[in-house]
Scaffold this motif. Structure first.
Motif, PDB file in Angstrom:
ATOM      1  N   LEU A 408    -109.024  -3.933  96.417  1.00  0.00           N
ATOM      2  CA  LEU A 408    -108.918  -4.206  97.842  1.00  0.00           C
ATOM      3  C   LEU A 408    -108.474  -2.950  98.576  1.00  0.00           C
ATOM      4  O   LEU A 408    -107.843  -2.070  97.986  1.00  0.00           O
ATOM      5  CB  LEU A 408    -107.902  -5.329  98.087  1.00  0.00           C
ATOM      6  N   PRO A 409    -108.785  -2.846  99.863  1.00  0.00           N
ATOM      7  CA  PRO A 409    -108.337  -1.676 100.643  1.00  0.00           C
ATOM      8  C   PRO A 409    -106.814  -1.579 100.661  1.00  0.00           C
ATOM      9  O   PRO A 409    -106.095  -2.581 100.547  1.00  0.00           O
ATOM     10  CB  PRO A 409    -108.894  -1.961 102.045  1.00  0.00           C
ATOM     11  N   ASP A 410    -106.317  -0.380 100.836  1.00  0.00           N
ATOM     12  CA  ASP A 410    -104.873  -0.143 100.780  1.00  0.00           C
ATOM     13  C   ASP A 410    -104.111  -0.828 101.906  1.00  0.00           C
ATOM     14  O   ASP A 410    -102.901  -1.060 101.787  1.00  0.00           O
ATOM     15  CB  ASP A 410    -104.583   1.363 100.819  1.00  0.00           C
ATOM     16  N   ASP A 411    -104.785  -1.147 103.013  1.00  0.00           N
ATOM     17  CA  ASP A 411    -104.093  -1.771 104.137  1.00  0.00           C
ATOM     18  C   ASP A 411    -104.131  -3.295 104.079  1.00  0.00           C
ATOM     19  O   ASP A 411    -103.723  -3.970 105.023  1.00  0.00           O
ATOM     20  CB  ASP A 411    -104.689  -1.286 105.466  1.00  0.00           C
ATOM     21  N   VAL A 412    -104.592  -3.848 102.958  1.00  0.00           N
ATOM     22  CA  VAL A 412    -104.682  -5.302 102.803  1.00  0.00           C
ATOM     23  C   VAL A 412    -103.448  -5.815 102.063  1.00  0.00           C
ATOM     24  O   VAL A 412    -102.958  -5.168 101.134  1.00  0.00           O
ATOM     25  CB  VAL A 412    -105.977  -5.677 102.037  1.00  0.00           C
ATOM     26  N   ASP A 413    -102.960  -6.968 102.462  1.00  0.00           N
ATOM     27  CA  ASP A 413    -101.808  -7.596 101.815  1.00  0.00           C
ATOM     28  C   ASP A 413    -102.317  -8.487 100.680  1.00  0.00           C
ATOM     29  O   ASP A 413    -102.672  -9.651 100.904  1.00  0.00           O
ATOM     30  CB  ASP A 413    -101.012  -8.405 102.832  1.00  0.00           C
ATOM     31  N   ASP A 414    -102.362  -7.946  99.456  1.00  0.00           N
ATOM     32  CA  ASP A 414    -102.893  -8.730  98.336  1.00  0.00           C
ATOM     33  C   ASP A 414    -101.966  -9.886  97.966  1.00  0.00           C
ATOM     34  O   ASP A 414    -102.423 -10.920  97.460  1.00  0.00           O
ATOM     35  CB  ASP A 414    -103.172  -7.839  97.123  1.00  0.00           C
ATOM     36  N   PRO A 428    -104.700 -16.363  91.277  1.00  0.00           N
ATOM     37  CA  PRO A 428    -104.898 -14.933  91.006  1.00  0.00           C
ATOM     38  C   PRO A 428    -103.574 -14.199  91.168  1.00  0.00           C
ATOM     39  O   PRO A 428    -102.685 -14.642  91.902  1.00  0.00           O
ATOM     40  CB  PRO A 428    -105.907 -14.517  92.079  1.00  0.00           C
ATOM     41  N   ALA A 429    -103.434 -13.068  90.493  1.00  0.00           N
ATOM     42  CA  ALA A 429    -102.192 -12.290  90.566  1.00  0.00           C
ATOM     43  C   ALA A 429    -102.421 -11.056  91.428  1.00  0.00           C
ATOM     44  O   ALA A 429    -103.381 -10.306  91.198  1.00  0.00           O
ATOM     45  CB  ALA A 429    -101.732 -11.869  89.184  1.00  0.00           C
ATOM     46  N   PRO A 430    -101.576 -10.812  92.427  1.00  0.00           N
ATOM     47  CA  PRO A 430    -101.717  -9.579  93.215  1.00  0.00           C
ATOM     48  C   PRO A 430    -101.354  -8.370  92.368  1.00  0.00           C
ATOM     49  O   PRO A 430    -100.448  -8.431  91.532  1.00  0.00           O
ATOM     50  CB  PRO A 430    -100.733  -9.789  94.365  1.00  0.00           C
ATOM     51  N   LEU A 431    -102.036  -7.274  92.586  1.00  0.00           N
ATOM     52  CA  LEU A 431    -101.822  -6.068  91.790  1.00  0.00           C
ATOM     53  C   LEU A 431    -100.596  -5.282  92.251  1.00  0.00           C
ATOM     54  O   LEU A 431     -99.875  -4.692  91.434  1.00  0.00           O
ATOM     55  CB  LEU A 431    -103.064  -5.177  91.854  1.00  0.00           C
ATOM     56  N   SER A 432    -100.335  -5.243  93.540  1.00  0.00           N
ATOM     57  CA  SER A 432     -99.313  -4.329  94.068  1.00  0.00           C
ATOM     58  C   SER A 432     -97.918  -4.534  93.467  1.00  0.00           C
ATOM     59  O   SER A 432     -97.205  -3.542  93.275  1.00  0.00           O
ATOM     60  CB  SER A 432     -99.251  -4.425  95.594  1.00  0.00           C
ATOM     61  N   ALA A 441     -98.542   1.991  95.404  1.00  0.00           N
ATOM     62  CA  ALA A 441     -99.221   0.764  95.000  1.00  0.00           C
ATOM     63  C   ALA A 441    -100.668   0.721  95.475  1.00  0.00           C
ATOM     64  O   ALA A 441    -100.968   1.017  96.629  1.00  0.00           O
ATOM     65  CB  ALA A 441     -98.462  -0.446  95.537  1.00  0.00           C
ATOM     66  N   SER A 442    -101.557   0.367  94.567  1.00  0.00           N
ATOM     67  CA  SER A 442    -102.929   0.044  94.921  1.00  0.00           C
ATOM     68  C   SER A 442    -103.014  -1.470  95.121  1.00  0.00           C
ATOM     69  O   SER A 442    -102.261  -2.234  94.520  1.00  0.00           O
ATOM     70  CB  SER A 442    -103.892   0.479  93.822  1.00  0.00           C
ATOM     71  N   LYS A 443    -103.945  -1.902  95.950  1.00  0.00           N
ATOM     72  CA  LYS A 443    -104.072  -3.322  96.257  1.00  0.00           C
ATOM     73  C   LYS A 443    -105.253  -3.913  95.498  1.00  0.00           C
ATOM     74  O   LYS A 443    -106.294  -3.276  95.326  1.00  0.00           O
ATOM     75  CB  LYS A 443    -104.257  -3.520  97.764  1.00  0.00           C
ATOM     76  N   GLY A 444    -105.077  -5.124  95.041  1.00  0.00           N
ATOM     77  CA  GLY A 444    -106.141  -5.796  94.314  1.00  0.00           C
ATOM     78  C   GLY A 444    -105.697  -7.160  93.836  1.00  0.00           C
ATOM     79  O   GLY A 444    -104.548  -7.570  94.018  1.00  0.00           O
ATOM     80  N   LEU A 445    -106.616  -7.875  93.217  1.00  0.00           N
ATOM     81  CA  LEU A 445    -106.329  -9.184  92.636  1.00  0.00           C
ATOM     82  C   LEU A 445    -106.766  -9.184  91.185  1.00  0.00           C
ATOM     83  O   LEU A 445    -107.883  -8.766  90.855  1.00  0.00           O
ATOM     84  CB  LEU A 445    -107.078 -10.292  93.382  1.00  0.00           C
ATOM     85  N   PRO A 469    -114.191 -11.874 101.883  1.00  0.00           N
ATOM     86  CA  PRO A 469    -115.280 -11.085 102.451  1.00  0.00           C
ATOM     87  C   PRO A 469    -114.856 -10.004 103.415  1.00  0.00           C
ATOM     88  O   PRO A 469    -115.530  -8.969 103.543  1.00  0.00           O
ATOM     89  CB  PRO A 469    -116.151 -12.146 103.170  1.00  0.00           C
ATOM     90  N   HIS A 470    -113.745 -10.185 104.124  1.00  0.00           N
ATOM     91  CA  HIS A 470    -113.309  -9.171 105.083  1.00  0.00           C
ATOM     92  C   HIS A 470    -112.403  -8.104 104.445  1.00  0.00           C
ATOM     93  O   HIS A 470    -111.974  -7.181 105.119  1.00  0.00           O
ATOM     94  CB  HIS A 470    -112.555  -9.837 106.225  1.00  0.00           C
ATOM     95  N   HIS A 471    -112.150  -8.264 103.125  1.00  0.00           N
ATOM     96  CA  HIS A 471    -111.209  -7.360 102.479  1.00  0.00           C
ATOM     97  C   HIS A 471    -111.831  -6.498 101.387  1.00  0.00           C
ATOM     98  O   HIS A 471    -111.316  -5.435 101.074  1.00  0.00           O
ATOM     99  CB  HIS A 471    -110.043  -8.159 101.867  1.00  0.00           C
ATOM    100  N   CYS A 472    -112.912  -6.990 100.734  1.00  0.00           N
ATOM    101  CA  CYS A 472    -113.493  -6.251  99.611  1.00  0.00           C
ATOM    102  C   CYS A 472    -114.240  -5.025 100.130  1.00  0.00           C
ATOM    103  O   CYS A 472    -114.943  -5.099 101.135  1.00  0.00           O
ATOM    104  CB  CYS A 472    -114.447  -7.132  98.813  1.00  0.00           C
ATOM    105  N   ARG A 473    -114.083  -3.912  99.419  1.00  0.00           N
ATOM    106  CA  ARG A 473    -114.799  -2.693  99.792  1.00  0.00           C
ATOM    107  C   ARG A 473    -116.271  -2.839  99.445  1.00  0.00           C
ATOM    108  O   ARG A 473    -116.632  -3.452  98.440  1.00  0.00           O
ATOM    109  CB  ARG A 473    -114.211  -1.486  99.027  1.00  0.00           C
TER     110      ARG A 473
END
Length: 473
Positions: A408-414, A428-432, A441-445, A469-473
């Motif tokens: 996910l983009p860095d400005d997204v709250d995973d 799902p588990a947030p990555l940050s 921290a990188s953002k992701g699920l 859909p509004h968060h995936c690169r």
């Protein structure tokens, strides 16, 4: 005055309740005393009078009075009667407040069955419950028939022997049963290791990102975790040397990095072992996924390359059998084995006997390796099915152990997205939170693939894709 007390004790009994009549009487009188309806020093009805009023036997009332006397709420004065105690026991002032779960960044729900995309738990629908139930029943009976003695705090010898045999075959790690201690999962083994090791330096290398529980445990033990970044070859050893040269302990997930999934390369393994040998350092190898590697043969344990006695190897049955067992093990260098036995005896003896005996039988009779083979095939199928759905959504992702990582983009709250997914029964588990610092921290699920039946996969990913859909690169 006596009749006033009788009036204050007019309560009814419910014969349909599971509570006994004795307990119902006791609770009603105790409640009247605590509410002040029966004042201190008030005379209570005799057994006979209250029994007639309530329509029960005198023995029932006597038993209730005896319990109230044990609670120090009433006092019997023989022929003079029974009275409310002059000095009532203090009632603790309990402040009601919502209690959060421990380590909420790791544990969102401890009461429900595993949910789609949850990481760190084996497949609920593919566990051999009937076989395991038969083994547990047999081992429970065996445990009951055992002599009434204190068990070996290191764990049952039968289990330690089976683990040693298994490690030699599956992980390339040759050790004796005397080098193994049975622990309460990974956390129990890590706590034991931190008590055991002679660490003069306060700095400890940890992977970044890495398991949050490890970072928290190090801090609780009074040490300073030093985050060392990872790349495609695993922990960057040269960065550890430059960033914390005084450190004397490194904790790594060498076979499958948690959470990103890469292996510690052979060159990095040799560099880490050389660092430990030349600096009187120690390495804790967290082998959290054992040989559950879905592509190719599992990488040999880092400890299998250790010829200087510097690696403590920690394994667990949480991911392969069940996390409810709370059963793990640690393989120690021979020079530390006796001290480890003394330490575990004083601080954290091994868990209950039936579970140990059951795992020993599961290993000895070949059920464990057959179960692992079945789970690897099943998890690979579920991973591939999820990959197909993700290709359609064009989400950027990569395989990470038993999970797929959606970037996910860095400005997204995973964390926020993961919380929103819980409303659909997904986990799902947030990555940050796996990173030691927010700035790095990188953002992701992380999407676990273990509990994804066909229906759960299709419906679950449809709901998840609606959040992304509004968060995936």
């Amino acid at each position: 005055m006596y009749h006033q007390q009788m009036n204050k004790l007019r309560f009814s009994l419910d014969l349909q309740k599971k509570q006994s009549l004795v307990e119902q009487i006791r609770m009603n009188i105790a409640d009247a005393i605590r509410r002040g309806h029966l004042y201190e020093g008030a005379r209570l009805p005799s057994w006979r009078d209250l029994a007639v009023q309530l329509g029960v036997s005198r023995g029932t009332v006597k038993a209730a009075y005896d319990r109230l006397n044990d609670d120090q709420l009433i006092i019997s004065k023989g022929a003079a009667g029974t009275f409310v105690a002059s000095i009532l026991p203090a009632t603790p002032n309990v402040t009601e407040r919502a209690a959060r779960l421990p380590l909420p960044s790791l544990y969102q729900d401890l009461d429900s069955a595993p949910r789609p995309f949850q990481v760190g738990v084996p497949a609920q629908d593919a566990f051999p419950f009937k076989l395991w139930s038969r083994i547990m029943l047999r081992c429970s009976r065996q445990a009951v028939a055992e002599p009434l003695r204190y068990p070996d705090p290191r764990g049952e010898l039968a289990l330690r022997k089976e683990i040693a045999a298994y490690l030699a075959v599956a992980r390339g790690l040759v050790c004796s049963a005397d080098q193994i201690v049975i622990t309460n999962g990974y956390a129990g083994a890590l706590g034991l290791a931190l008590h055991l090791l002679p660490l003069e330096a306060h700095q400890v290398w940890i992977e970044d990102p890495g398991y949050p529980l490890t970072r928290y445990a190090i801090s609780l033990a009074g040490y300073t975790p030093v985050p060392i970044s990872v790349d495609s070859q695993g922990m960057r050893i040269e960065q550890g040397i430059s960033r914390a040269a005084e450190a004397r302990l490194a904790i790594v997930t060498a076979s499958q990095q948690a959470p990103l999934g890469m292996q510690l390369s052979l060159d990095r393994r040799r560099a880490l072992l050389t660092w430990a040998r030349e600096n009187a350092g120690w390495i804790i190898e967290d082998d959290y996924l054992s040989e559950l590697q879905l592509s190719g043969r599992a990488t040999p344990a880092l400890a299998s390359l250790d010829h200087d006695g510097r690696v403590l190897h920690i394994g667990t049955f949480s991911k392969t059998i069940s996390p409810r067992l709370r059963l793990g093990f640690m393989v120690l260098p021979a020079a530390l084995a006796e001290l480890a036995g003394d330490t575990v005896a004083a601080l954290s003896p091994a868990s209950a006997l039936p579970g140990q005996l059951a795992v020993a039988e599961f290993l000895r009779d070949g059920h464990y390796l057959r179960h692992i083979r079945r789970m690897k095939r099943l998890y690979a199928q579920r991973r591939d099915a999820l990959l197909e759905l993700m290709e359609e959504s064009a989400a950027v992702h990569n395989v990470a152990g038993l999970s797929l990582l959606v970037h996910l983009p860095d400005d997204v709250d995973d964390v926020h997205i993961a919380d929103a997914a819980q409303h659909f029964g997904l986990a799902p588990a947030p990555l940050s939170p796996w990173y030691a610092t927010d700035s790095a921290a990188s953002k992701g699920l992380l999407l676990g693939v273990t509990n994804l039946s066909n229906q759960a996969l299709t419906e679950g990913y449809r709901h998840l894709a609606g959040l992304l859909p509004h968060h995936c690169r």
